[in-house]
Write an enzyme that holds these catalytic residues in place. Structure first.
Site, PDB file in Angstrom:
ATOM      1  N   ILE A 684     -13.268  -7.006  22.932  1.00 56.53           N
ATOM      2  CA  ILE A 684     -12.061  -6.906  23.770  1.00 56.53           C
ATOM      3  C   ILE A 684     -11.858  -5.491  24.316  1.00 56.53           C
ATOM      4  O   ILE A 684     -10.900  -5.242  25.037  1.00 56.53           O
ATOM      5  CB  ILE A 684     -10.802  -7.342  22.986  1.00 56.53           C
ATOM      6  CG1 ILE A 684     -10.631  -6.496  21.713  1.00 56.53           C
ATOM      7  CG2 ILE A 684     -10.844  -8.811  22.668  1.00 56.53           C
ATOM      8  CD1 ILE A 684      -9.348  -6.794  20.951  1.00 56.53           C
ATOM      9  N   GLY A 685     -12.738  -4.567  23.961  1.00 49.94           N
ATOM     10  CA  GLY A 685     -12.605  -3.206  24.467  1.00 49.94           C
ATOM     11  C   GLY A 685     -13.790  -2.365  24.074  1.00 49.94           C
ATOM     12  O   GLY A 685     -14.486  -2.649  23.090  1.00 49.94           O
ATOM     13  N   ALA A 688     -15.547   5.619  24.233  1.00 49.97           N
ATOM     14  CA  ALA A 688     -16.475   6.649  23.769  1.00 49.97           C
ATOM     15  C   ALA A 688     -16.743   6.537  22.284  1.00 49.97           C
ATOM     16  O   ALA A 688     -17.809   6.900  21.815  1.00 49.97           O
ATOM     17  CB  ALA A 688     -15.912   8.027  24.102  1.00 49.97           C
ATOM     18  N   SER A 689     -15.772   6.042  21.517  1.00 47.63           N
ATOM     19  CA  SER A 689     -15.947   6.035  20.071  1.00 47.63           C
ATOM     20  C   SER A 689     -16.557   4.750  19.553  1.00 47.63           C
ATOM     21  O   SER A 689     -17.027   4.693  18.431  1.00 47.63           O
ATOM     22  CB  SER A 689     -14.595   6.265  19.379  1.00 47.63           C
ATOM     23  OG  SER A 689     -13.665   5.279  19.781  1.00 47.63           O
ATOM     24  N   GLY A 690     -16.565   3.677  20.342  1.00 49.61           N
ATOM     25  CA  GLY A 690     -17.159   2.439  19.878  1.00 49.61           C
ATOM     26  C   GLY A 690     -16.592   1.226  20.568  1.00 49.61           C
ATOM     27  O   GLY A 690     -15.876   1.324  21.559  1.00 49.61           O
ATOM     28  N   LYS A 691     -16.906   0.056  20.009  1.00 54.08           N
ATOM     29  CA  LYS A 691     -16.419  -1.210  20.537  1.00 54.08           C
ATOM     30  C   LYS A 691     -15.302  -1.742  19.656  1.00 54.08           C
ATOM     31  O   LYS A 691     -15.241  -1.467  18.468  1.00 54.08           O
ATOM     32  CB  LYS A 691     -17.544  -2.240  20.602  1.00 54.08           C
ATOM     33  CG  LYS A 691     -18.560  -1.988  21.696  1.00 54.08           C
ATOM     34  CD  LYS A 691     -19.579  -3.124  21.762  1.00 54.08           C
ATOM     35  CE  LYS A 691     -20.566  -2.913  22.898  1.00 54.08           C
ATOM     36  NZ  LYS A 691     -21.548  -4.008  22.987  1.00 54.08           N
ATOM     37  N   VAL A 692     -14.424  -2.554  20.275  1.00 54.46           N
ATOM     38  CA  VAL A 692     -13.347  -3.213  19.547  1.00 54.46           C
ATOM     39  C   VAL A 692     -13.511  -4.709  19.703  1.00 54.46           C
ATOM     40  O   VAL A 692     -13.698  -5.213  20.816  1.00 54.46           O
ATOM     41  CB  VAL A 692     -11.964  -2.776  20.061  1.00 54.46           C
ATOM     42  CG1 VAL A 692     -10.854  -3.459  19.263  1.00 54.46           C
ATOM     43  CG2 VAL A 692     -11.820  -1.265  19.972  1.00 54.46           C
ATOM     44  N   LYS A 706     -12.614  -2.140  14.967  1.00 55.78           N
ATOM     45  CA  LYS A 706     -13.256  -1.087  15.744  1.00 55.78           C
ATOM     46  C   LYS A 706     -14.572  -0.722  15.046  1.00 55.78           C
ATOM     47  O   LYS A 706     -14.587  -0.300  13.894  1.00 55.78           O
ATOM     48  CB  LYS A 706     -12.374   0.147  15.847  1.00 55.78           C
ATOM     49  CG  LYS A 706     -13.021   1.279  16.646  1.00 55.78           C
ATOM     50  CD  LYS A 706     -12.296   2.610  16.469  1.00 55.78           C
ATOM     51  CE  LYS A 706     -11.007   2.641  17.228  1.00 55.78           C
ATOM     52  NZ  LYS A 706     -10.388   3.999  17.172  1.00 55.78           N
ATOM     53  N   ASP A 819      -3.446  12.903  20.972  1.00 50.82           N
ATOM     54  CA  ASP A 819      -3.982  12.089  22.064  1.00 50.82           C
ATOM     55  C   ASP A 819      -2.997  10.983  22.432  1.00 50.82           C
ATOM     56  O   ASP A 819      -3.356   9.816  22.531  1.00 50.82           O
ATOM     57  CB  ASP A 819      -5.340  11.499  21.680  1.00 50.82           C
ATOM     58  CG  ASP A 819      -6.108  10.979  22.894  1.00 50.82           C
ATOM     59  OD1 ASP A 819      -5.710  11.324  24.029  1.00 50.82           O
ATOM     60  OD2 ASP A 819      -7.087  10.238  22.728  1.00 50.82           O
TER      61      ASP A 819
END
Length: 996
Positions: A684-685, A688-692, A706, A819
């Site tokens: 679903i997303g 830069a840090s990974g997939k969700v 995540k 952030d």
């Protein structure tokens, strides 16, 4: 010749300006004057006495006063003014005077009054200020002065007022200030001093009338020496870490009008002798650890406002409180008080607000509460009150908020009480009220929230309820309401929630429900509704919760339901028939349709009513197919299955040995259940840090997972991701550790919940609660942005502010998110906001030495505070700037960085557009114009949060309060301004749940 003559005649005029005027001309040339306030400083005048801001002595015509307050001038401090020999008053209040103050100001020998508040001055406080022999008033509030208070300040001879509020002073609170015995006002509030005690030497300031030490990082006990300040009228020690008991010496402050001790760690009981404070009007000791009983002698004082909420007080409220002739505000919520409220409470007092929520009070509501006709807020939730609502309250037309939930009230609600004209919130939930909703409810034209669930109300819902144009939430579940839904209810265009489950309602849907454009939740479960589910329901674009189970609805399921983004759907136990809509013909929705014998679909438990004959008609074909397939299939598949099973067992044994699970809440699932959902179809997303991933568990619940990228995805260098995030280093390690360390310890309704983390040597998973409506940024800036009407946006802003306020003020040590952006604010099914993504979060330096410098920038383009980009200083003010940008996004509907802005970002674009084109050009055109004033006030809060200077930005706790002031549910309280009691707003911390 004529031209020459005219020139000669004009020459003496240009040379006639006196020396003081010439000095002022040079001052003018050194300042930027964008608004032209200095335009009449004409060098052709013989004297500057008629110039703007200039005042002269009537006898000598010499300049004695320069007052350029609020003139919007900018530039360095004009030290040339000290050459004016008789200058006694100098004010540049609320301008843009910058740079540092000159080291030597001793030439201003006659100066009595110096006000440089609300400017941009930096650097240390000049030592030579103390050399001004006649100085009486020194105000340097709201600048950026830093360092220690100079020791020379102890040498002031005639100083009466010293105000250094809201700077960056980070030394200790000095004891030598006790040497300035002429002081009448000392205000050092809101400075990041080193942790320290209140100097006992301040007790030497026997002329002192005002002592404000709010949020000065004070620790230890309140010194007994403060009892010597006999002339003190205002004592404010709030928002510190003071401990111990309230000293008995404070009862000797016989002139004191206001005492504010809230938000400390004070303990013990009230000291005896408090009845000596005969001038006391405001006493606020809330949010401490005080205990014992509320003393009778305190309640005998002529108080106007008494705040003792969030302590550990026990016992009864003294009867003497009824004799306070000026009492208009009484806040006692979240204590352990018992007994009954005094029966004459309010009889002699102009009560405006009474909040006794979260105690153990019993008995009936005093009938005299609104005797003076002033009562606006009555908050009594979570007690054991009983009896009926007194008829006198049905005549209290001043009421705006009523919360009587979670008590033991009974009987019928007086007819007039339903129709109070200014009530916006009426909460009667979880009591024993009976009778019907009176037709007089038509008079409650301001009613927005009607919460009457879990009572014994009966009868029909009156048709008059359709006149409540502002009604947003009607929750009447678990009663005995009967009849049909009134046809007039389709007129409720603001309706966002309709919950009437577990009643005896019947009939069908009224015609015209397509007008419920803002309806988010519809729950009519367990009633006796019948007829068809109207096709119109598919046009309710923001509906995400639909429960019509346990009724007698018949016919087909409308295909229009496929247009909705539902997080909850339950149509079980009705009489529905026909085929399922294709979107819902999936196993995950099976339980939503059970108990409808006529429904058909390829799901177990559905279509049981198909005729046996029809089944027999296809039986021969099915047998033939199975026999033929069996010959081919069994030969090839048995061998393959045996091999696959062996491989699967070996792989599973290896995988199980690899994974380590760390949980932060009680879990109803295992890591293996999570691993099975890590499929590309569930993504679903991605960033830069990974997939969700969205993982639907066996119990039907959903979680978000995540999966952080491996080391090959990130090098140890600064990177920028698709959304403009700027970070550095191995985010897999640093971001994962920060996320786990931060979210693993946090418990707050507006911070996303981290269920657990799963790790192996080369893979890391973070498992969060699932947010059905995704991120604010994705929703706001997509084609669905129009679905976010103003009240939803306002609620999101308040929720996110409360989450950040918790991080900044309630976590020990405080946490800076670093952030904050709309993409890191997630929305649940009710559009409740959660702050998320703590991969770059940091704790604030606990030493008290101020902001900590980081090695690199972390944040997102358009959200990064100016000082963070240049100084890399991490503190809460950086988050506040970023949150201000989020507010501007909510108001304007625009991205923080857009090609339309050119070189500007959203903050600069808003400021420029307001100046050049006005507010209408800034506000999102999709928002209803009827909320324009409210939107404008929220926009101002956003601009305040994005002030270029950190010191001018409010704290997150203050931001929450300001946002709540904008909402329709807040009313004025009392606080201090210029030493006087003036309207102010407090957070109503007794609000709970969805009623907030």
């Amino acid at each position: 010749m004529l031209l020459v003559l005219l020139f000669l005649l004009s020459l003496p005029l240009s040379l006639s300006l006196n020396q003081e005027g010439l000095y002022l001309q040079r001052v003018k040339h050194g300042l930027d004057d964008p608004n032209g306030f200095l335009s009449n400083w004409n060098d052709r005048d013989d004297s500057p006495c008629n110039w703007y801001g200039i005042h002269c002595d009537s006898a000598t015509r010499s300049v004695n006063k320069v007052d350029l307050s609020n003139a919007n001038v900018a530039g360095p401090f004009p030290s040339l003014l000290c050459r004016l020999p008789n200058l006694s008053f100098l004010s540049f209040y609320n301008n843009s005077i910058n740079s540092t103050l000159p080291v030597d100001l001793s030439t201003c020998q006659n100066l009595l009054h110096l006000n440089l508040a609300q400017n941009y001055l930096t650097g240390p406080l000049p030592v030579t200020l103390a050399d001004l022999p006649n100085l009486r008033h020194l105000d340097l509030t709201a600048n950026n002065f830093s360092g220690d208070i100079p020791a020379s300040f102890g040498r002031f001879v005639k100083l009466e007022q010293l105000s250094l509020v809201g700077n960056l002073l980070d030394g200790t609170l000095p004891s030598f200030l006790g040497n300035i015995t002429t002081l009448k006002q000392l205000n050092l509030s809101y400075n990041p001093f080193m942790p320290g005690r209140i100097p006992p030497e301040l007790g030497n300031l026997t002329s002192l009338e005002i002592l404000w030490l709010t949020q000065c990082n004070l620790v230890g006990r309140i010194p007994d020496s403060l009892g010597k300040l006999k002339r003190l009228t205002d004592l404010d020690l709030a928002l510190n870490s003071l401990e111990g008991s309230i000293p008995g010496s404070l009862t000797e402050l016989t002139s004191v009008v206001q005492i504010e001790l809230y938000n400390n760690s004070l303990s013990g009981e009230f000291p005896p002798g408090i009845s000596n404070l005969t001038a006391l009007r405001l006493f606020d000791a809330s949010m401490n650890l005080l205990e014992g009983t509320i003393p009778d002698e305190l309640c005998r004082l002529p108080l106007e406002s008494l705040h003792l909420y969030e302590n550990n007080f026990v016992g009864n409220l003294p009867e003497s409180i009824v004799n306070s002739p000026n009492l208009y505000e009484l806040r006692l919520f979240r204590n352990q008080l018992t007994g009954e409220l005094p029966k004459d409470l309010g009889k002699n007092s102009p009560l405006v607000l009474l909040d006794v929520s979260d105690n153990q009070f019993s008995g009936e509501i005093p009938s005299s509460l609104c005797a003076k006709g002033e009562l606006e807020e009555l908050l009594m939730i979570y007690n054991s009150f009983s009896g009926q609502i007194p008829k006198s309250l049905s005549e209290c037309r001043s009421l705006t908020r009523v919360r009587l939930g979670n008590n033991k009230f009974s009987g019928e609600v007086p007819a007039g009480f339903w129709g109070l004209p200014y009530v916006s919130l009426l909460e009667l939930v979880d009591n024993g009220f009976s009778g019907s909703i009176a037709k007089t409810i038509a008079g409650a034209t301001d009613l927005s929230l009607l919460i009457i669930s879990r009572n014994n109300f009966s009868g029909e819902i009156p048709d008059e309820i359709g006149r409540l144009e502002n009604l947003f939430d009607f929750s009447g579940s678990n009663n005995r309401l009967s009849g049909s839904i009134p046809a007039s209810m389709v007129k409720l265009g603001e309706l966002g929630r309709l919950d009437l489950h577990n009643n005896e309602l019947s009939g069908g849907f009224p015609t015209g429900i397509h007008s419920w454009k803002k309806l988010n939740e519809l729950n009519l479960a367990n009633n006796e509704f019948s007829g068809k589910i109207p096709e119109e329901i598919g046009s309710l674009s923001v509906l995400n919760y639909l429960d019509l189970s346990g009724n007698q609805f018949s016919g087909k399921i409308p295909l229009g339901l496929q247009n909705l983004k539902l997080n909850e759907l339950n149509l079980s136990n009705n009489h529905l028939s026909g085929d399922l809509p294709p979107l819902y013909a999936k196993e995950i929705y099976r339980s939503s349709f059970l108990g409808n014998p006529g429904l058909c679909g390829d799901l177990e438990g559905l279509c049981d009513s198909r005729s046996e004959a029809k089944n027999q008609g296809y039986l021969w074909l099915l047998r033939s197919i199975f026999l033929l397939a069996g010959v081919v299939f069994i030969v090839g598949v048995v061998w393959f299955y045996w091999k696959y099973r062996s491989f699967k067992k070996a792989k599973k044994a290896i995988d199980k040995s690899k994974w380590t699970l760390m949980s932060f809440h009680k879990l109803g699932f295992s890591e293996y259940e999570i691993l099975d959902c890590l499929d590309e179809d569930n993504v679903i997303g991605s960033g830069a840090s990974g997939k969700v991933y969205k993982a639907v568990l066996s119990n039907g619940e959903a979680v978000a997972v995540k999966k952080l990228w491996g080391g090959s995805k990130l090098e140890d260098e600064k990177i920028e991701n698709e959304s403009g995030d700027v970070e550095k280093g191995n985010m897999e390690d640093d971001g994962f550790a920060a996320e786990v360390d931060t979210l693993g310890k946090i418990r707050h309704k507006n911070i996303v919940k981290l269920w657990c983390c799963c790790t192996t040597r080369d893979c890391k998973l973070l498992v969060y609660e699932y947010m059905p409506n995704g991120s604010l940024g994705d929703l706001l800036h997509s084609s669905k942005g129009g679905l976010l009407e103003w009240r939803t946006r306002y609620k999101i802003a308040v929720d996110a502010a409360e989450g950040l306020s918790y991080l900044h003020h309630d976590c020990v040590p405080p946490i800076v998110h670093r952030d904050v952006k709309s993409n890191n604010i997630l929305l649940d099914g009710d559009f409740g906001a959660r702050v998320a993504d703590f991969g770059v979060a940091k704790v604030v330096d606990a030493t008290g030495k101020g902001p900590k410098s980081m090695s690199v920038i972390a944040g997102s383009c358009g959200y990064i505070a100016p000082e963070y980009a240049y100084t890399l200083r991490v503190n809460e003010k950086s988050d506040i700037y970023s949150f201000g940008v989020v507010i501007l996004e909510l108001v304007t509907g625009r991205l923080p960085v857009d090609s339309e802005f050119g070189e500007k970002d959203l903050v600069k674009w808003v400021c420029t557009s307001l100046d050049q084109k006005g507010v209408d050009h800034v506000i999102d055109p999709k928002l209803d114009s009827c909320f324009k004033e409210e939107i404008w006030r929220v926009l101002n809060i956003g601009l305040l949060c994005t002030s270029p200077l950190p010191i001018n930005r409010p704290s997150m706790r203050r931001v929450v309060k300001m946002l709540q002031e904008v909402g329709p549910e807040t009313q004025p309280n009392t606080a201090k301004k210029d030493g006087k009691l003036t309207p102010y707003y407090y957070e109503d911390t007794s609000d709970h749940g969805s009623v907030v």
